[in-house]
Design an enzyme around this catalytic site. Structure first.
Site, mmCIF file in Angstrom:
data_model
loop_
_atom_site.group_PDB
_atom_site.id
_atom_site.type_symbol
_atom_site.label_atom_id
_atom_site.label_comp_id
_atom_site.label_asym_id
_atom_site.label_seq_id
_atom_site.Cartn_x
_atom_site.Cartn_y
_atom_site.Cartn_z
ATOM 1 C CG ASN A 22 1.517 4.838 3.454
ATOM 2 O OD1 ASN A 22 2.751 4.829 3.524
ATOM 3 N ND2 ASN A 22 0.846 3.888 2.832
ATOM 4 C CG ASP A 31 2.446 6.031 -2.389
ATOM 5 O OD1 ASP A 31 2.019 5.909 -3.540
ATOM 6 O OD2 ASP A 31 2.849 5.058 -1.713
ATOM 7 C CG HIS A 52 -1.579 6.421 -4.800
ATOM 8 N ND1 HIS A 52 -1.045 5.243 -4.333
ATOM 9 C CD2 HIS A 52 -2.871 6.148 -5.092
ATOM 10 C CE1 HIS A 52 -1.980 4.298 -4.353
ATOM 11 N NE2 HIS A 52 -3.111 4.825 -4.806
ATOM 12 C CG HIS A 90 2.673 3.267 -7.724
ATOM 13 N ND1 HIS A 90 1.577 3.982 -8.140
ATOM 14 C CD2 HIS A 90 2.653 3.341 -6.376
ATOM 15 C CE1 HIS A 90 0.923 4.446 -7.088
ATOM 16 N NE2 HIS A 90 1.569 4.073 -6.000
ATOM 17 C CG ASP A 139 4.862 0.933 -3.951
ATOM 18 O OD1 ASP A 139 4.879 1.313 -2.769
ATOM 19 O OD2 ASP A 139 3.808 0.861 -4.603
#
Ligand code: DOR
Length: 429
Positions: free
Chosen positions: A95, A153, A180, A232, A305
């Protein structure tokens, strides 16, 4: 050829089942020898007595913000933060601006990492063009250019059929899709965990269900179409869903991050935007479940992350602040302090989740100190105490909720391909 001899350290290498006092010799960027008395006449030596000698850590989930947001991070600063934190390999998420959704951007990152980076960088390519969830990206071409996995993500792949096609495609290459997990129809414009606390402090909540419903969907899709890695994981029910899926032999793996076992939603009570993260920090019960999942092997990996944001995006009203926190420089110490020192996790298991497990999921020939492997390793003082100081981070961004925390465990040396990048806890370049 001159080499480097690391003497008397406690070598912990889960991949080769080593845990004991060993000498280790590096020659030509590779591990040449490891044993209880290794000779290396004429080589430079480091006395690692009382120290841990570990395979270089692998972070399979970081945001390096390159290309596009050099105000937040670059490959130069992000890899330096990684080196200080003990990570010799970092996977960077797609991203960016523009996103890593075509082979040219993958190539750009690989080149930039080669010239400006101080650790290994592995790009993770987008699943869909523009991370929009509408059209599949050029997956095969991006793998050819050096991408190691796929993920949108930051955004979920909302359409199940799109995720299905991504899995069918990536299965042919033997690489995972990293999911995600967030149902946008449930998270809406929430800013923190939906709970009694969100009501009490007047912030819009994101129900844990938003994560869990997508974990459930992706497990179901993995059963039919191939390997999913859940990013995550933060909620008790997500952990349980993965646990049950693994029991059934479904090809699913998952990660959590240091903030999900170090902090609960209480961290946002005073509206600290540095603790605003997606998925949001959860309840104490969720924290306990995450730790249990780490302990029983349901959670394979600990990833950072690392999500750098500048002050303009954090020093604002909680609802408007960006999601994310930096993590590369605090992850290992949080793991040693919160999991290993408390005996929630053995050192071996903790290191496994930072080395051999991510290497296996991503098919990387990294994460082990066996003879012949790349000499990516770190020397850590497990007893050294230090205080996190946001102002002193090597990352370009300061958004850590751990400022002022006293942690145990300091990276003294980081060696990448035989090259010393960090010495005595300081960057060399
Ligand atoms: O908190 C987060 N920040 N979660 C994500 O999934 C994305 C990340 C970012 O890119 O800032």
């Amino acid at each position: 050829m001159s080499g480097l001899l690391i003497k008397n350290g406690r070598v912990v290498d889960p991949a080769s089942r080593v845990d004991g006092i060993r000498d280790l010799l590096i020659v030509g960027g590779k591990i040449k020898d490891i044993g209880s008395r290794v000779g290396g006449g004429g080589t430079k030596a480091i006395d690692a007595k009382g120290m841990l000698v570990l395979p270089g850590l692998i972070d399979m989930h970081a945001h390096l913000r390159d290309p596009g947001r050099p105000d937040k991070e670059t490959i130069a600063t992000g890899t330096r933060a990684a080196a200080l934190g003990g990570f010799t390999s970092v996977c960077c998420m797609a991203n960016t601006e523009p996103p890593i959704d075509n082979p040219a951007v993958v190539k750009y990152i690989r080149n930039k990492a080669e010239t400006e980076g101080v650790v290994n960088v592995y790009p993770i390519a987008a699943v869909t063009k523009g991370l929009k969830g509408e059209v599949l990206a050029e997956m095969g071409l991006m793998l050819e250019e050096g991408a190691v996995a796929f993920s949108d993500d930051g955004n979920p792949v909302m359409q199940a059929d799109m995720m299905r096609r991504a899995l069918e495609y990536s299965r042919q290459f033997g690489v995972p899709v990293i999911s995600h997990c967030e149902d946008k129809n449930l998270s809406l414009d929430g800013a923190m965990n939906e709970s009694a606390l969100s009501t009490a402090i007047g912030l819009p909540g994101i129900p844990a269900l938003s994560e869990e419903i997508m974990v459930a969907r992706d497990i179901r899709l993995a059963k039919e179409y191939g390997k999913v890695h859940i990013a995550h994981v933060s909620s008790a029910k997500s952990v349980e869903l993965v646990r049950q899926a693994k029991r059934k032999g479904i090809p699913v793996t998952c990660e959590t991050c240091p903030h999900y076992f170090s902090l609960s939603e209480e961290a946002v009570r005073e509206y600290d935007t540095n603790a605003k993260v997606n998925p949001p920090l959860k309840s104490e019960q969720d924290v306990k479940a995450v730790i249990k999942g780490l302990k029983d092997g349901t959670i394979d990996v600990i990833a950072t992350d690392h999500a750098p944001h500048n002050i303009e995006e954090k020093n604002v009203e909680f609802n408007l602040a960006a999601f994310g926190m930096v993590g590369l420089e605090t992850a290992l110490a949080l793991i040693l302090t919160k999991l290993v020192d408390t005996q929630a996790l053995t050192l071996k298991k903790a290191i496994e989740k930072l080395t051999v497990a991510p290497a296996k999921i991503l098919n990387l020939d990294k994460g082990s100190l066996r003879i012949g492997a790349d000499a990516d390793l770190i020397i850590v003082d497990p007893k050294a105490e230090w205080t996190v100081d946001a102002a002193k981070l090597a990352s370009k961004s300061r958004n850590t909720p751990f400022h002022g925390w006293k942690l145990k465990g300091k990276v003294l040396y980081t060696i990448v391909g035989g090259k010393v990048v960090v010495r005595d806890g300081k960057l060399l370049s």
